[in-house]
Design an enzyme around this catalytic site. Structure first.
Site, PDB file in Angstrom:
ATOM      1  N   HIS A  47      -6.521  -5.627  -1.610  1.00 48.09           N
ATOM      2  CA  HIS A  47      -5.519  -4.571  -1.453  1.00 48.09           C
ATOM      3  C   HIS A  47      -4.445  -5.117  -0.536  1.00 48.09           C
ATOM      4  CE1 HIS A  47      -3.842  -0.545  -1.315  1.00 48.09           C
ATOM      5  NE2 HIS A  47      -3.856  -0.573   0.005  1.00 48.09           N
TER       6      HIS A  47
ATOM      7  N   SER B 239       0.833  -1.209   0.000  1.00 47.83           N
ATOM      8  CA  SER B 239       0.000   0.000   0.000  1.00 47.83           C
ATOM      9  C   SER B 239       0.870   1.263   0.000  1.00 47.83           C
ATOM     10  CB  SER B 239      -0.960  -0.034   1.194  1.00 47.83           C
ATOM     11  OG  SER B 239      -1.931   0.989   1.093  1.00 47.83           O
TER      12      SER B 239
ATOM     13  N   ASP C  83      -7.951  -2.850  -7.536  1.00 48.43           N
ATOM     14  CA  ASP C  83      -7.469  -2.567  -6.193  1.00 48.43           C
ATOM     15  C   ASP C  83      -8.550  -1.886  -5.358  1.00 48.43           C
ATOM     16  OD1 ASP C  83      -4.874  -2.157  -4.415  1.00 48.43           O
ATOM     17  OD2 ASP C  83      -6.030  -0.312  -4.344  1.00 48.43           O
TER      18      ASP C  83
END
Length: 420
Positions: free
Chosen positions: A365, A200, A297
């Protein structure tokens, strides 16, 4: 991101003593073993089989002004490698979003995202950080480090704020440097192989620091980088606004990130702050790179494509929680997100001879730190290969090409669709 437990267990041996003296001796042995496990820098939870690694504060960080948002010392978690992996290193940037104004950064400074004071002192290592050969076959015996995230700008800012009452340190770049300097004498400086990774906001950090990482290591070391869910797009939202672009513009300005962005990129764009987007800086990265991302995502779906500001009436609420509930027009918009991502990756896919890629069609994610998505019986696959297998084949050059792109939703194989 939340770390999930890994499989396996730890069992103490039972000793059948003959005589009182032997029973006492064995009791002492067991006590010592338990003490070593629970009081050292790592421990194994006997009930759940999880490897937990203790936090290390960077004591010398203050010498270069490397502080978390609230002024606390930065930290990392290190689990030592062994055997053939004793001189190999894997560094994983922690993720956790960003803050782009004084209000949000001040709030963040009072949480685990802005201060080591509020962080868990033990972290579970799973997925790419696991020490279990059956769960992480290529990196299990490497030195594995998790870099804790407490600056709010993907380890890239270098400024501070003080108005007489509120003091905030935007020192992500210095935190990065301080952690590296702390690890070099612990063996990183003699690394034979190294992989810089992140998830991330930490995946974005991998793009931002990949080439600089290589400069710290021996010239003959094999150094590569991996970004997991860090390929954030410069994408318009459903209201045709540049939500992410304006968010990052505020971030770059507040924390003075621009001076730490790729110089070749910033000198080539009219708006140099855009170089925080991987799609603009990727072509200037010279170190071999692997991009792991979902074409759908979840973070980008929820915050860049359909942010709350673009959907005040909640028309997308059901679709956001369950892709099977999306209407045909919503699916078409999501397919547009996938198309734009593949277009942004087109040059990398066609031209990079040392790059790797795993772009699947799962609504997820971050997929490298959780065991069920990294390497497991029902892990996501492209061409019958898991993420771990594809990354390993790329790092060790076991195949000529390691660029995998899944077909469009809903045909993803073994997707967990981890809506978060």
């Amino acid at each position: 991101m939340v770390s999930h437990s890994i499989g396996g267990d730890w069992r103490t041996k039972e000793f059948f003593a003959v005589g009182e003296a032997k029973m006492v001796t064995n009791a002492v042995v067991v006590t010592v073993i338990v003490a070593l496990i629970t009081c050292g820098s790592w421990r194994v939870n006997a009930d759940e089989g999880r490897l937990s690694v203790k936090m290390t504060l960077v004591g010398n960080a203050s010498a270069i002004g490397a502080f978390c948002l609230d002024g606390s010392l930065p930290a990392y978690h290190l689990h030592r490698g062994f055997g053939a992996g004793a001189r190999n290193w894997l560094l994983q940037f922690e993720g956790g979003g960003w803050c782009n104004d004084i209000k949000s950064c001040a709030e963040r400074a009072n949480t685990r995202r802005g201060s080591t004071r509020y962080m868990s002192k033990w972290e579970v290592f799973s997925g790419i950080l696991s020490n279990n050969a059956s769960l992480n076959p290529d990196f299990y015996n490497w030195n594995r480090v998790k870099l804790r995230y407490c600056d709010g700008a993907s380890f890239a800012g270098d400024s501070m704020f003080y108005n007489g009452t509120t003091l905030l340190y935007f020192r992500g770049q210095k935190i990065w440097e301080a952690i590296i300097q702390d690890l070099l004498p612990k063996g990183l400086g003699q690394a034979r192989k190294a992989l810089l990774s992140g998830c991330s906001a930490g995946g974005l950090s991998s793009f931002l620091h990949c080439d600089s990482f290589k400069t710290y290591l021996p010239t003959n070391a094999s150094v590569k980088c991996l970004s997991d869910a860090g390929f954030f797009l410069d994408e318009r939202d459903i209201s045709l606004n540049h939500t992410m672009r304006f968010f990052y513009k505020g971030l770059v300005s507040l924390q003075e990130v621009e001076k730490n962005l790729n110089k070749n990129c910033t000198s080539s764009l009219y708006f140099p702050e855009l170089c925080i987007f991987p799609q603009y800086t990727l072509k200037y990265i010279t170190t071999p790179f692997f991009i792991l991302n979902s074409a759908y995502d979840v973070f980008q779906f929820h915050h860049a494509l359909v942010p709350p500001s673009a959907d005040p009436r909640g028309v997308w609420s059901r679709c956001k929680q369950d892709p099977s509930k999306c209407r045909p027009n919503q699916i078409n918009i999501l397919q547009g997100l996938r198309r734009d991502m593949l277009l942004a990756l087109g040059s990398f896919f066609n031209s990079s001879t040392r790059g790797g890629m795993f772009i699947n069609s799962c609504f997820a994610h971050c997929q490298s730190e959780t065991q069920n998505t990294w390497f497991g019986v029902d892990s996501p696959r492209i061409h019958n290969k898991t993420i771990a297998e594809t990354v390993g084949d790329w790092y060790f050059s076991r195949r000529l090409t390691n660029k995998e792109i899944d077909c469009a939703y809903p045909c993803g194989t073994n997707c967990h669709n981890l809506i978060q």
